[in-house]
Design a protein around this motif. Sequence first.
Motif, PDB file in Angstrom:
ATOM      1  N   ASP A  92      28.426  -0.079  21.092  1.00 54.67           N
ATOM      2  CA  ASP A  92      27.472   0.804  21.757  1.00 54.67           C
ATOM      3  C   ASP A  92      26.178   0.000  21.383  1.00 54.67           C
ATOM      4  N   GLY A  93      26.469  -0.945  22.245  1.00 50.53           N
ATOM      5  CA  GLY A  93      25.114  -2.274  22.559  1.00 50.53           C
ATOM      6  C   GLY A  93      24.759  -3.293  21.549  1.00 50.53           C
TER       7      GLY A  93
ATOM      8  N   GLN B  19       8.338   4.230  24.468  1.00 46.42           N
ATOM      9  CA  GLN B  19       7.656   3.278  23.864  1.00 46.42           C
ATOM     10  C   GLN B  19       9.358   2.709  23.021  1.00 46.42           C
ATOM     11  N   ARG B  22      10.512   0.809  25.423  1.00 43.40           N
ATOM     12  CA  ARG B  22      10.025  -0.675  25.692  1.00 43.40           C
ATOM     13  C   ARG B  22       9.814  -1.723  24.375  1.00 43.40           C
ATOM     14  N   PHE B  23       9.802  -1.220  23.512  1.00 44.81           N
ATOM     15  CA  PHE B  23       9.993  -1.656  21.825  1.00 44.81           C
ATOM     16  C   PHE B  23      11.899  -1.995  21.785  1.00 44.81           C
ATOM     17  N   VAL B  26      10.951  -5.754  25.010  1.00 43.13           N
ATOM     18  CA  VAL B  26      10.860  -7.151  24.142  1.00 43.13           C
ATOM     19  C   VAL B  26      11.640  -7.470  23.163  1.00 43.13           C
ATOM     20  N   THR B  27      12.557  -6.792  21.844  1.00 40.24           N
ATOM     21  CA  THR B  27      13.443  -6.991  20.592  1.00 40.24           C
ATOM     22  C   THR B  27      14.433  -7.772  21.846  1.00 40.24           C
ATOM     23  N   TRP B  28      14.676  -7.521  22.660  1.00 37.95           N
ATOM     24  CA  TRP B  28      15.831  -7.828  23.676  1.00 37.95           C
ATOM     25  C   TRP B  28      17.578  -7.722  22.445  1.00 37.95           C
ATOM     26  N   ASN B  29      16.759  -6.006  21.684  1.00 38.21           N
ATOM     27  CA  ASN B  29      17.855  -5.109  22.145  1.00 38.21           C
ATOM     28  C   ASN B  29      18.421  -3.852  22.585  1.00 38.21           C
ATOM     29  N   ALA B  30      20.154  -4.272  22.594  1.00 34.76           N
ATOM     30  CA  ALA B  30      20.158  -3.202  23.490  1.00 34.76           C
ATOM     31  C   ALA B  30      21.416  -2.214  22.866  1.00 34.76           C
ATOM     32  N   HIS B  31      20.659  -2.059  22.054  1.00 34.64           N
ATOM     33  CA  HIS B  31      21.579  -0.801  20.671  1.00 34.64           C
ATOM     34  C   HIS B  31      21.400   0.591  21.323  1.00 34.64           C
ATOM     35  N   HIS B  53      13.110  -1.267  12.588  1.00 36.81           N
ATOM     36  CA  HIS B  53      11.708  -2.769  13.199  1.00 36.81           C
ATOM     37  C   HIS B  53      10.523  -2.023  14.040  1.00 36.81           C
ATOM     38  N   LEU B  54      10.584  -0.253  14.981  1.00 36.28           N
ATOM     39  CA  LEU B  54       9.701  -0.193  14.851  1.00 36.28           C
ATOM     40  C   LEU B  54       8.459   0.571  13.642  1.00 36.28           C
TER      41      LEU B  54
END
Lengths: 175, 138
Positions: A92-93, B19, B22-23, B26-31, B53-54
Amino acid sequence: MSRLANPSPHQLEELVRKAKGASHPPVDEVLGEIVSTNTRRFAVAIGDNNPIFHQVAVARTAGYADLLAPPTFVTSVVSWQAGPESQELRADGAMADPFLGAVFPGLRLMGAGQSIRFIESPVAGMQLRRRTAFLDATLKHGRSGSFALVAVQRTFDDERTGQRVIDCREEYIVR
Amino acid sequence: MNAETEPAHERIERPSMVQLFRFSAVTWNAHRVHFDRDHARAEGYPDVIVHSHLLGSFMGRLVTDWLPERSRLRELSWRNRRPAIVGDEIICRARFSDSGTAGQSRIVLEEVSRNGELIAEGLAIVDQLSIRERNPKR
């Protein structure tokens, strides 16, 4: 893409029981520097044009040593370094977190909130170290079925001074 | 302090797909639940969901926007109560509550949908302020 199957309440209960009984050594990481370009980008991403997050002079006038990071910056960044290769991420990344990935493999994750305590204000140039520790897992029953509420503690220290900067309790919904 | 007589502060956020992207970046979150519509639907959501977190960052913004620059945020906490979906209108509200511990004030936070459904609730603790200082800067 087919809809993912929910684990049964019994399976979740078993995973929670195992999580509570297992040993979870804390994980220490050197995060590196709070980089002003990243904190400014974060402020742009959340739509915050407060000059205290964009102009060093404004932050210094307000009493900070350098550009102030928005309050949720430090605890929102998932990976501070290059991070794992794409194929090392979960399907799921999401990052294969040492607690959530190993204890609750393949289950759906969702952030449930944070409690952040600021001992020092995070500013650009600060070098941070993070410790992540498992706190608890609890079985819950909500409107849309059973889920596990998993809590971890993340502490952020200033590498140069050794001082605590931020304490954060973070919770996840796993189902 | 009297919560009933204190000013409240409100902002409306409507997070877009850009948005959320971009969030995530910038948080390097690939979920994928935050940028992959098919994946989000496979997990049972109507569309991609807003990062926890946003939602917390919207609350943080509400507080830091409201306070004078020389005040300090000491604590910020929030709990998500239901997912917010891309494009949703999120009404973010803050109001001063009773006094916290000595020298500090409490700000009660909430995010609700257009229908009044609670999306997240939170609390901020700030250095105690005089009434004259409690005005939005912008």
